[in-house]
Design an enzyme around this catalytic site. Structure first.
Site, PDB file in Angstrom:
ATOM      1  N   GLU A 102      60.208  27.439  16.168  1.00  0.00           N
ATOM      2  CA  GLU A 102      60.533  28.835  15.857  1.00  0.00           C
ATOM      3  C   GLU A 102      61.686  29.325  16.733  1.00  0.00           C
ATOM      4  O   GLU A 102      61.872  28.843  17.853  1.00  0.00           O
ATOM      5  CB  GLU A 102      59.296  29.720  16.082  1.00  0.00           C
ATOM      6  N   ASP A 142      88.830  25.331 -11.476  1.00  0.00           N
ATOM      7  CA  ASP A 142      88.196  26.002 -12.623  1.00  0.00           C
ATOM      8  C   ASP A 142      88.837  27.377 -12.828  1.00  0.00           C
ATOM      9  O   ASP A 142      89.562  27.877 -11.970  1.00  0.00           O
ATOM     10  CB  ASP A 142      86.673  26.116 -12.463  1.00  0.00           C
ATOM     11  N   LYS A 166      86.381  23.687 -15.880  1.00  0.00           N
ATOM     12  CA  LYS A 166      85.199  23.010 -15.337  1.00  0.00           C
ATOM     13  C   LYS A 166      83.925  23.445 -16.051  1.00  0.00           C
ATOM     14  O   LYS A 166      83.746  24.608 -16.365  1.00  0.00           O
ATOM     15  CB  LYS A 166      85.070  23.334 -13.849  1.00  0.00           C
TER      16      LYS A 166
HETATM   17  C1  R5P Z   1      82.134  27.503  -8.028  1.00  0.00           C
HETATM   18  O1  R5P Z   1      82.059  28.470  -8.729  1.00  0.00           O
HETATM   19  C2  R5P Z   1      82.850  27.486  -6.727  1.00  0.00           C
HETATM   20  O2  R5P Z   1      84.083  28.139  -6.806  1.00  0.00           O
HETATM   21  C3  R5P Z   1      83.036  26.069  -6.221  1.00  0.00           C
HETATM   22  O3  R5P Z   1      83.868  25.385  -7.138  1.00  0.00           O
HETATM   23  C4  R5P Z   1      81.735  25.352  -6.097  1.00  0.00           C
HETATM   24  O4  R5P Z   1      80.830  26.118  -5.366  1.00  0.00           O
HETATM   25  C5  R5P Z   1      81.940  24.011  -5.432  1.00  0.00           C
HETATM   26  O5  R5P Z   1      80.726  23.332  -5.380  1.00  0.00           O
HETATM   27  P1  R5P Z   1      80.673  21.765  -5.229  1.00  0.00           P
HETATM   28  O6  R5P Z   1      81.518  21.387  -4.039  1.00  0.00           O
HETATM   29  O7  R5P Z   1      79.217  21.467  -5.002  1.00  0.00           O
HETATM   30  O8  R5P Z   1      81.174  21.153  -6.498  1.00  0.00           O
END
Ligand code: R5P
Length: 271
Positions: free
Chosen positions: A36, A150, A173
């Site tokens: 803790e 993305d 993405k």
């Molecule tokens: C998503 O919406 C974020 O902008 C990142 O692309 C995402 O959190 C990345 O996560 P990971 O490294 O696990 O693919």
């Protein structure tokens, strides 16, 4: 008011203290033999600086805030923000619960690039700073192309590219599950270029790894990754280097070997 550094952000807290010309306050964080946490803060007022990248980080932050009569919370990396709604019936909306706790203990909550607008909307009065200009400035003298992995990060890459004075583009993405993503190649001109994938968070590294594979297949000369929050869970850095990522550049919202840009001045300007 003094700066109270939590164990998750010791260096950044010192930098914020320096940049804001505030003293560092007296605080002790220990662990009892059963695991803790024990927190003692010998101040009445303070700005508690602590990222939430684990459950221990969260507990330490809440305990430190609770001791103070008058507190501000600086949470450079706001973990639990990706669960910003109930995706399935019965799911806890983590960031909503966190927002309620933090706002009940601090008169002001300051963070950096919280995951989404939806996450921010659970706070009554959140100061959400944007570190994308700092990422852009880091690349200002370099001849690079910035790519968002993305559409969600489109605005972020635009800001970074503006400060880097470079070209930018984005990919599409689709997230399959927490660790798998599918990225659709777009016809973007990266042949022979040094590319920087810009994102807010690198967590498992799945997004950047998939994007990097595509960029190399499109003829990129090199691919690096830049992010605000280097969560780098589950050996993500190794995963990224294995797909040919040349470098990982992150801020110090999560203190690690890749923290090459500091958000201290940005935070100091808001407290
Ligand atoms: C998503 O919406 C974020 O902008 C990142 O692309 C995402 O959190 C990345 O996560 P990971 O490294 O696990 O693919």
């Amino acid at each position: 008011m003094k700066i109270i550094p939590c164990p998750s952000s010791p260096l950044l807290a010192r930098r914020v203290a320096e940049a804001s010309r505030l003293e560092v306050g007296n605080a002790v964080f220990r662990r009892f033999p059963d695991g803790e946490l024990y927190v003692r803060v010998q101040e009445k007022e303070g700005v508690v600086v602590g990222s939430i990248n684990s459950n221990d980080d969260l507990i330490a932050l809440i305990f430190a805030l609770d001791v103070l009569d008058k507190a501000k919370a600086v949470v450079p990396y706001m973990g639990y923000a990706r669960q910003d709604k109930a995706f399935q019936e019965g799911e806890a909306v983590s960031i909503k619960i966190l927002a309620e706790i933090l706002e009940s203990k601090a008169e002001e909550v300051i963070t950096v690039n919280i995951h989404s607008r939806e996450a921010a909307s659970h706070f009554k009065n959140l100061i959400n700073l944007d570190a994308m200009s700092l990422i852009g400035e880091h690349f200002a003298e370099k001849d690079v192309v910035m790519i968002s992995p993305d559409k969600g990060s489109l605005e972020r890459v635009k800001t970074a590219a503006k400060y880097a004075a470079c070209e930018w583009d984005y990919m599409e993405k689709k997230r399959i599950d927490a660790t798998t993503v599918e990225i659709t190649p777009k016809s973007i001109d990266v042949e022979g270029k040094d590319v920087v994938i810009v994102d807010d968070i690198i967590s498992t590294g799945g997004t950047v790894a998939e994007a990097a594979k595509i960029l190399y297949s499109l003829g990129a000369k090199s691919v690096s990754a830049a992010c605000v929050h280097a969560v780098l869970a589950d050996n993500a850095a190794i995963k990224l280097f294995n797909v040919g990522i040349k470098d990982i550049i992150a801020t110090d919202t999560i203190e690690c070997a890749f923290s090459r840009i500091s958000v201290a001045e940005l935070i100091a300007g808001s407290i």
